[in-house]
Scaffold this motif. Structure first.
Motif, short mmCIF file in Angstrom:
data_model
loop_
_atom_site.label_atom_id
_atom_site.label_comp_id
_atom_site.label_asym_id
_atom_site.label_seq_id
_atom_site.Cartn_x
_atom_site.Cartn_y
_atom_site.Cartn_z
N ARG A 103 0.84 -1.21 0.00
CA ARG A 103 0.00 0.00 0.00
C ARG A 103 0.87 1.26 0.00
O ARG A 103 0.65 2.19 -0.76
CB ARG A 103 -0.89 0.03 1.25
CG ARG A 103 -2.11 -0.84 1.14
CD ARG A 103 -3.01 -0.66 2.38
NE ARG A 103 -3.72 -1.90 2.62
CZ ARG A 103 -3.45 -2.77 3.60
NH1 ARG A 103 -2.51 -2.50 4.49
NH2 ARG A 103 -4.13 -3.89 3.70
N GLU A 104 1.88 1.26 0.87
CA GLU A 104 2.72 2.47 0.98
C GLU A 104 3.55 2.69 -0.28
O GLU A 104 3.74 3.83 -0.70
CB GLU A 104 3.61 2.37 2.22
CG GLU A 104 2.80 2.49 3.51
CD GLU A 104 3.65 2.55 4.76
OE1 GLU A 104 4.83 2.92 4.69
OE2 GLU A 104 3.11 2.21 5.83
N LEU A 105 4.03 1.62 -0.87
CA LEU A 105 4.83 1.79 -2.10
C LEU A 105 3.96 2.33 -3.23
O LEU A 105 4.33 3.28 -3.91
CB LEU A 105 5.46 0.46 -2.51
CG LEU A 105 6.19 0.49 -3.86
CD1 LEU A 105 7.39 1.42 -3.80
CD2 LEU A 105 6.62 -0.89 -4.31
N LYS B 155 2.73 6.02 -7.24
CA LYS B 155 1.68 5.84 -8.25
C LYS B 155 1.76 6.83 -9.41
O LYS B 155 1.33 6.52 -10.52
CB LYS B 155 0.29 5.95 -7.60
CG LYS B 155 0.03 7.32 -6.96
CD LYS B 155 -1.27 7.37 -6.20
CE LYS B 155 -1.37 8.69 -5.45
NZ LYS B 155 -2.53 8.76 -4.56
N ASN B 156 2.30 8.01 -9.18
CA ASN B 156 2.27 9.04 -10.23
C ASN B 156 3.53 9.08 -11.10
O ASN B 156 3.66 9.94 -11.97
CB ASN B 156 2.06 10.42 -9.61
CG ASN B 156 0.67 10.56 -9.01
OD1 ASN B 156 -0.27 9.91 -9.45
ND2 ASN B 156 0.55 11.39 -7.97
N LEU C 131 -2.18 -11.15 -1.54
CA LEU C 131 -1.34 -9.97 -1.82
C LEU C 131 -1.44 -9.57 -3.29
O LEU C 131 -1.46 -8.37 -3.61
CB LEU C 131 0.12 -10.25 -1.43
CG LEU C 131 0.35 -10.43 0.07
CD1 LEU C 131 1.79 -10.81 0.36
CD2 LEU C 131 -0.01 -9.15 0.84
N PHE C 132 -1.51 -10.55 -4.17
CA PHE C 132 -1.76 -10.22 -5.58
C PHE C 132 -3.13 -9.56 -5.74
O PHE C 132 -3.29 -8.60 -6.48
CB PHE C 132 -1.66 -11.47 -6.47
CG PHE C 132 -0.24 -11.83 -6.82
CD1 PHE C 132 0.46 -11.10 -7.77
CD2 PHE C 132 0.40 -12.88 -6.19
CE1 PHE C 132 1.77 -11.42 -8.09
CE2 PHE C 132 1.71 -13.21 -6.50
CZ PHE C 132 2.40 -12.48 -7.45
N LEU D 163 -5.48 -2.15 -5.87
CA LEU D 163 -4.86 -0.83 -5.76
C LEU D 163 -4.42 -0.28 -7.11
O LEU D 163 -4.31 0.93 -7.29
CB LEU D 163 -3.64 -0.89 -4.84
CG LEU D 163 -3.88 -1.27 -3.37
CD1 LEU D 163 -2.55 -1.52 -2.68
CD2 LEU D 163 -4.65 -0.18 -2.65
N GLU D 164 -4.12 -1.16 -8.03
CA GLU D 164 -3.51 -0.73 -9.31
C GLU D 164 -4.27 -1.29 -10.49
O GLU D 164 -4.32 -2.50 -10.68
CB GLU D 164 -2.05 -1.22 -9.35
CG GLU D 164 -1.37 -1.02 -10.69
CD GLU D 164 -1.19 0.45 -11.06
OE1 GLU D 164 -2.03 0.95 -11.83
OE2 GLU D 164 -0.23 1.08 -10.57
#
Ligand code: GCB
Length: 596
Positions: A398-400, A405-406, A433-434, A440-441
């Motif tokens: 999450r933090e990575l 992300k940008n 986790l996948f 998230l992505e």
């Protein structure tokens, strides 16, 4: 989490420099409240830097447990009525921070930033004491995992990855101001309308702005010359960019998305600028497409690793490393085996270098551990890497993703390096986790890096991955010194992976090489052997159509834990640790640039 910026409404004060420092070998500092006064018996310690190699001797190099950092900072007078934030770009591997005697934050994970609103604990114009206790211990509940073994001679840290467990404040520390109504997050997703391979296609930028407090949002997109391309009102929307200048490998063109928050009277409350590279990424069959064109990764797995400063960020070293990447003809690298400093990603964005961005989930593998010097019966179990570890790992993902992300340079995520991937337990651990990563992505491919001990016929994780990323050491750890056998086995294995129908990136291949050791009869460790081995891999890659990239292990020699398999570190670099080229560097340059 947004990076601090100086804008018309925001200021930063850097806390880099010499801090007071004390190792807490007995682990008594928290109880004795070392944060409550100037650190007694302190020495000077540079920030950013790993502390391990600053002082001669073993004590600090091999320290296990807490160390204390402390500094004083004067809060600028002009920050009255502002929000004041204290931010650490990284503290490896966890930290708790006090402002004066008030505990303001704790953070787990050594390679992502954390911050706290400290407005209530500071007075503009006055000096305040900042204290951080940083703990370098790896456990079954940290990413990466490890074990502290208590011995008659003190604690000893063991782990299943080879790079040295450098620790400390590796990246800058900031005190910064924002208005009380402020932009707290910006997400941009670039796109291309129509044919992405057109010369100047129509680009799109979908944006989403989060504001704390009351205010309306206005965004303006400026080109690299500062001319306004388009503008819009509202916290979310899609901008259209006619004749877009795309971000592309080798062309780090970026637009500025200027985000303004306006009060009811139209006054500017806050302004923040987010860089945007317009490009698309897609996996289609065995092709990895950037802007619709097949991209072949050429470059390295790297490390943040230098003499003296260890993993401490330094702009001079960073720029030099990028210049060497340019010299050798690399177009990409992997942030093996943890998120790198944000400065590195900014630089990659600005220079069109492509990045595979990796979490710190390395060393979840008993077979690798056995080579490195840590034995464990079962890596994935309720007592070892468990559901609790997975929580920490999920947070690291999450933090990575939130941090990076940008970045247009980031085209592919790696959620782990070389975990065991052939057991039911490993699949049970990784499947969620996948799923989380995909939730998230939605725009970039996701994967993990497979190890030689989990080949295609037994691996259980590659089906969750968009790209086949594998590390292979034929001719080194297996078929040692036998490059003929290595060539046959490498090709046979690649043919098996080809059946997945996905692009294959060889994320590691290489040979330990002592710079200056020469031999004409195929002796391992010689510069000639490194060249022969790389040449052999390249012959094979050129025969396998699904290959989408080659990342040599490693860019440069790097420091490792001590043991019988390493001589003063890992020597698989194309460059030495002080960045002098081995013969292999010239070989790679010839292959990647066509120049000698
Ligand atoms: C690997 C690891 C990397 C090691 C390398 C080696 O497979 O991913 O972290 O440094 O092998 O040289 O053994």
């Amino acid at each position: 989490m947004l990076r601090p910026q100086d804008t018309a409404t925001r200021d930063r004060r850097s806390l880099t420099g010499l801090w007071r420092f004390r190792a807490d070998a007995e682990g008594v500092g928290r109880e004795e409240r070392w944060f409550a006064a100037p650190l007694a018996g302190a020495r000077d310690m540079p920030v950013p830097a790993s502390y391990n190699d600053i002082v001669p001797g073993r004590d600090l190099h091999d320290h296990v447990g807490d160390v204390w950092y402390q500094t004083d900072v004067r809060v600028p007078r002009g920050w009255a009525d502002q929000r004041v934030v204290l931010r650490f770009d990284a503290a490896t591997h966890r930290a708790t921070v006090w402002v004066g005697e008030t505990e303001v934050m704790s953070h787990e994970g050594g390679y992502t930033p954390f911050e706290a609103d400290v407005t209530a604990h500071v007075t503009p114009g006055e000096t305040v004491r900042v204290t951080a206790v940083v703990d370098n211990r790896l456990s079954w509940e940290s990413i990466p995992p490890g074990v502290v073994v208590e011995t008659a001679h003190g604690p000893r840290q063991k782990y299943m990855h080879d790079f040295f467990n450098y620790a400390g404040l590796h990246r800058p520390v900031w005190l910064y101001s924002t208005p009380t109504t402020y932009v707290s997050d910006v997400t941009v997703v670039p796109g291309i309308e129509g044919e992405p391979t057109a010369e100047r296609p129509t680009g799109t930028v979908t944006y989403d702005v989060v504001v704390e407090g009351e205010g309306s949002v206005r965004v303006r997109l400026l080109d690299a010359d500062g001319a306004e391309v388009t503008a819009a009102q509202g916290p979310a929307g899609t901008l259209t960019v006619p004749d877009a200048h795309l971000w592309a490998p080798g062309d780090g063109y970026q637009y500025d998305l200027v985000v303004d928050v306006l009060g009811a009277d139209g006054a500017l409350l806050d302004t923040y600028t987010q860089k945007v590279g317009i490009r698309t990424v897609e996996v289609r069959g065995t092709d990895f497409l950037i802007n619709g064109r097949p991209f072949y990764f050429r470059g390295f797995g790297m490390h943040e690793d230098h003499n003296t400063r260890g993993k401490g960020h330094d702009d001079a070293e960073m720029v030099h490393d990028f210049e060497l990447l340019d010299w050798i003809g690399a177009n990409s690298f992997r942030t093996s085996h943890y998120p790198y400093a944000e400065e590195v990603l900014d630089y990659a964005d600005a220079h069109g270098i492509v990045v595979i961005d990796e979490t710190a989930a390395v060393g979840m593998n008993a077979a690798v551990g056995a080579v490195i010097g840590m034995t464990v019966d079962q890596v994935f179990s309720p007592d070892t890497v468990s559901e609790r570890t997975r929580e920490v790992h999920a947070q690291a993902i999450r933090e990575l993703f939130a941090r990076d992300k940008n970045h247009p340079s980031v085209v592919l995520w790696s959620i782990s390096n070389e975990p065991e991937s052939h057991t039911p337990e490993s699949e049970e651990y990784f499947r969620p986790l996948f799923e989380l990563a995909r939730e998230l992505e939605q725009h970039r491919p996701i994967g993990f890096v497979n190890v030689m001990y989990s080949p295609a016929d037994v691996d259980r994780l590659m089906k969750y991955s968009d790209v086949v990323m594998i590390n292979r050491y034929y001719g080194w750890y297996s078929d040692s010194a036998d490059l003929a056998a290595a060539e046959a086995n490498l090709e046979a294995e690649l043919r098996q992976w080809e059946e997945h129908g996905k692009p294959i990136i060889m994320t590691e291949y290489g040979a330990d090489t002592v710079a200056g050791l020469h031999d004409l009869s195929g002796s391992m460790w010689s510069e000639e052997y490194q060249e022969e081995l790389l040449d052999m891999y390249h012959r094979v890659f050129d025969r396998v159509e699904a290959m989408a990239g080659e990342h040599v292990w490693n860019f440069a020699d790097f420091q490792t834990s001590r043991g019988i398999v390493r001589v003063d570190g890992n020597k698989k670099g194309a460059f030495t640790r002080d960045r002098r080229p081995k013969a292999a560097a010239h070989l790679l340059r010839r292959r990647w640039t066509g120049r000698s």
